[in-house]
Scaffold this motif. Sequence first.
Motif, PDB file in Angstrom:
ATOM      1  N   ALA A  33      40.919  46.562  37.315  1.00 36.15           N
ATOM      2  CA  ALA A  33      41.050  46.787  38.759  1.00 36.15           C
ATOM      3  C   ALA A  33      40.494  45.611  39.546  1.00 36.15           C
ATOM      4  N   LEU A  34      39.367  45.055  39.095  1.00 43.22           N
ATOM      5  CA  LEU A  34      38.813  43.877  39.778  1.00 43.22           C
ATOM      6  C   LEU A  34      39.762  42.681  39.673  1.00 43.22           C
ATOM      7  N   ALA A  35      40.389  42.513  38.521  1.00 40.69           N
ATOM      8  CA  ALA A  35      41.368  41.428  38.372  1.00 40.69           C
ATOM      9  C   ALA A  35      42.570  41.675  39.273  1.00 40.69           C
ATOM     10  N   GLN A  36      43.004  42.916  39.386  1.00 38.36           N
ATOM     11  CA  GLN A  36      44.137  43.244  40.259  1.00 38.36           C
ATOM     12  C   GLN A  36      43.794  42.995  41.719  1.00 38.36           C
ATOM     13  N   ILE A  37      42.567  43.303  42.116  1.00 39.08           N
ATOM     14  CA  ILE A  37      42.134  43.026  43.494  1.00 39.08           C
ATOM     15  C   ILE A  37      42.169  41.523  43.755  1.00 39.08           C
ATOM     16  N   LYS A  49      44.464  40.344  46.820  1.00 41.74           N
ATOM     17  CA  LYS A  49      43.758  39.998  48.061  1.00 41.74           C
ATOM     18  C   LYS A  49      43.471  38.512  48.229  1.00 41.74           C
ATOM     19  N   THR A  50      43.696  37.718  47.195  1.00 39.83           N
ATOM     20  CA  THR A  50      43.466  36.282  47.324  1.00 39.83           C
ATOM     21  C   THR A  50      44.777  35.547  47.073  1.00 39.83           C
ATOM     22  N   ARG A  74      44.738  30.714  37.440  1.00 45.81           N
ATOM     23  CA  ARG A  74      43.365  30.504  37.916  1.00 45.81           C
ATOM     24  C   ARG A  74      42.537  31.775  37.798  1.00 45.81           C
ATOM     25  N   ILE A  75      43.181  32.909  37.998  1.00 48.32           N
ATOM     26  CA  ILE A  75      42.465  34.179  37.835  1.00 48.32           C
ATOM     27  C   ILE A  75      42.075  34.363  36.372  1.00 48.32           C
ATOM     28  N   MET A  76      42.980  34.014  35.465  1.00 45.63           N
ATOM     29  CA  MET A  76      42.667  34.129  34.037  1.00 45.63           C
ATOM     30  C   MET A  76      41.506  33.213  33.653  1.00 45.63           C
TER      31      MET A  76
END
Length: 118
Positions: free
Chosen positions: A15-19, A23-24, A30-32
């Motif tokens: 869920a934090l990764a999905q946010i 939202k960014t 880059r998220i990975m």
Amino acid sequence: MDYINAFWVGGLICALAQILMEKTKMLPGRIMVTLVCSGALLGSIGFYEPLIQYAGAGASVPLLGFGNLLWKGMKEAIDQNGFIGLFMGGFTSCAVGVSAALVLGYLASLIFQPKMRK
């Protein structure tokens, strides 16, 4: 209770990764990288290992767990081999997982015959 703990911890990480994705304006790559580096950082300060003991696969399977695995491998290799362990520890600790992903990905491409996007 182990399954419930794995479910809610793994779900919270996802869920934090999905946010982050929603939202960014960060790109998925880059998220990975952020998740892997965060896992290594949390492992280095001693926070991630108790989380793995508590949640099991819910904490070790997501990308945070991969970063922690890289950190543990580097730490062990540095303890055994000194400075050169900094470069070889991450490779030896995650070799099985990366090799399995490559082989299974190749087999899946043979079975399903992927097509290039236009």
